[in-house]
Write an enzyme that holds these catalytic residues in place. Structure first.
Site, mmCIF file in Angstrom:
data_model
loop_
_atom_site.group_PDB
_atom_site.id
_atom_site.type_symbol
_atom_site.label_atom_id
_atom_site.label_comp_id
_atom_site.label_asym_id
_atom_site.label_seq_id
_atom_site.Cartn_x
_atom_site.Cartn_y
_atom_site.Cartn_z
ATOM 1 N N PRO A 88 0.794 -1.234 0.000
ATOM 2 C CG PRO A 88 -0.049 -1.041 2.162
ATOM 3 C CD PRO A 88 0.666 -1.986 1.250
ATOM 4 C CD GLU A 115 0.593 -5.182 11.132
ATOM 5 O OE1 GLU A 115 0.401 -4.072 10.639
ATOM 6 O OE2 GLU A 115 -0.306 -5.836 11.724
ATOM 7 N NE ARG A 153 -9.106 -5.764 -19.788
ATOM 8 C CZ ARG A 153 -9.635 -4.854 -20.609
ATOM 9 N NH1 ARG A 153 -9.001 -3.746 -20.853
ATOM 10 N NH2 ARG A 153 -10.803 -5.070 -21.175
ATOM 11 C CG ASP A 168 -11.231 -1.081 -22.541
ATOM 12 O OD1 ASP A 168 -12.446 -1.186 -22.758
ATOM 13 O OD2 ASP A 168 -10.456 -2.055 -22.464
HETATM 14 N N1 SAH Z 1 1.003 -3.015 7.671
HETATM 15 C C1 SAH Z 1 1.031 -2.710 6.267
HETATM 16 C C2 SAH Z 1 -0.121 -3.375 5.518
HETATM 17 C C3 SAH Z 1 -0.065 -4.864 5.515
HETATM 18 S S1 SAH Z 1 -1.359 -5.547 4.609
HETATM 19 C C4 SAH Z 1 0.903 -1.207 6.068
HETATM 20 O O1 SAH Z 1 0.094 -0.604 6.769
HETATM 21 O O2 SAH Z 1 1.588 -0.631 5.216
HETATM 22 C C5 SAH Z 1 -0.700 -7.109 4.100
HETATM 23 C C6 SAH Z 1 -0.126 -7.149 2.711
HETATM 24 O O3 SAH Z 1 -1.146 -6.886 1.754
HETATM 25 C C7 SAH Z 1 0.959 -6.142 2.406
HETATM 26 O O4 SAH Z 1 2.226 -6.594 2.842
HETATM 27 C C8 SAH Z 1 0.889 -6.007 0.914
HETATM 28 O O5 SAH Z 1 1.638 -7.008 0.253
HETATM 29 C C9 SAH Z 1 -0.589 -6.243 0.627
HETATM 30 N N2 SAH Z 1 -1.333 -5.014 0.384
HETATM 31 C C10 SAH Z 1 -2.145 -4.377 1.266
HETATM 32 N N3 SAH Z 1 -2.679 -3.285 0.731
HETATM 33 C C11 SAH Z 1 -2.242 -3.209 -0.530
HETATM 34 C C12 SAH Z 1 -2.448 -2.272 -1.593
HETATM 35 N N4 SAH Z 1 -3.220 -1.214 -1.453
HETATM 36 N N5 SAH Z 1 -1.826 -2.520 -2.772
HETATM 37 C C13 SAH Z 1 -1.017 -3.585 -2.920
HETATM 38 N N6 SAH Z 1 -0.796 -4.498 -1.949
HETATM 39 C C14 SAH Z 1 -1.381 -4.310 -0.775
#
Ligand code: SAH
Length: 243
Positions: A88, A115, A153, A168
């Site tokens: 994220p 996490e 795609r 698209d």
């Molecule tokens: N503690 C982290 C979130 C962990 S969520 C933080 O707050 O930054 C668990 C996993 O989901 C992450 O390691 C990541 O690989 C994935 N993930 C979560 N949200 C995501 C997003 N918006 N885009 C891509 N991968 C995501």
């Protein structure tokens, strides 16, 4: 194009990417999907992939070593692949990024879970962190599926009609026009006359106007950046007055 996905939950990636467009693209050999189960790179009788975080707090953290080993293994199959961590905190994936990434021959995608991932793994092997939006998922597997689908795609031979991706949303900076199919008339209403006229020029004109309108209504921010003819700009001005 090859995608090597490193995950503790391979089935979360394998199942969605076996159906529909990506499934067919794999069958045709346009894309290859390799799944590396993190468990296979873990040591000990129980092959534990995660552990409690240093410093305390809840949530488990994926260990660094198995991830680094899995990336090494994936690199043997595709040395030039770009290593991406789906997380994220990365740059948010959008159409422009997708098109830019098409020049790559392949990707090694690391999916975090719980996490997250031990930072040392990310620091040592990742080329780029990519997010699919400003919200937190329970696993990078969902993001990996989105990433693979969005790129696949756009590859030649994947969509039935070569031109359809060009209409698209986002392709030319505008949203897509509305679509209709049989029946021409039903309880839900009638299909716009022009679509049944057989006049391709008129259809194209109507569709372009509808794309402009949809963009103006739903994503006015995109209209500002789109490349429009003077006639189209005048049309937008006129429509703005009516909104
Ligand atoms: N503690 C982290 C979130 C962990 S969520 C933080 O707050 O930054 C668990 C996993 O989901 C992450 O390691 C990541 O690989 C994935 N993930 C979560 N949200 C995501 C997003 N918006 N885009 C891509 N991968 C995501």
């Amino acid at each position: 194009m090859k995608f090597s996905v490193i995950t503790l939950f391979p089935e979360m990636v394998e199942v969605p990417l076996s159906a529909s467009m990506v499934g067919r693209a794999r069958e045709k050999g346009i894309v290859q999907l390799e799944l590396l189960s993190l468990r296979d790179f873990c040591e000990g009788k129980h092959r534990v992939a995660d552990d409690a975080p240093f410093g305390g707090g809840g949530g488990m953290v994926l260990k660094a070593e198995p991830i680094v080993k899995a990336v090494k293994m994936a690199k043997m199959g595709q040395p030039d692949a770009k290593v991406i961590f789906l997380g994220p905190q990365g740059r948010t994936l959008d159409h422009t990024m997708v098109m830019g990434l098409l020049k790559e021959s392949g990707f090694i995608l690391i999916c975090g879970h719980y996490e997250g991932v031990d930072q040392r793994a990310l620091d040592s092997v990742v080329d780029e962190e990519i997010s699919i939006g400003d919200y937190v998922l329970s696993g990078g597997e969902y993001a990996a599926c989105v990433f693979v689908d969005a790129l696949t795609r756009q590859l030649p031979g994947v969509l039935g009609d070569e031109d359809s991706a060009k209409h698209d949303s986002f392709y030319d900076g505008l949203l897509d026009f509305p679509h209709y199919t049989r029946p021409a008339e039903g309880a839900e209403g009638k299909v716009p006359e022009v679509l049944m006229s057989g006049n391709h020029e008129e259809v194209a004109k109507w569709r372009r106007q509808q794309a402009l309108l949809a963009t103006l209504k739903k994503r006015p921010d995109l209209i500002e950046k789109a490349e429009l003819s003077n006639e189209e700009k005048a049309y937008i001005q006129q429509q703005r007055g009516q909104l």
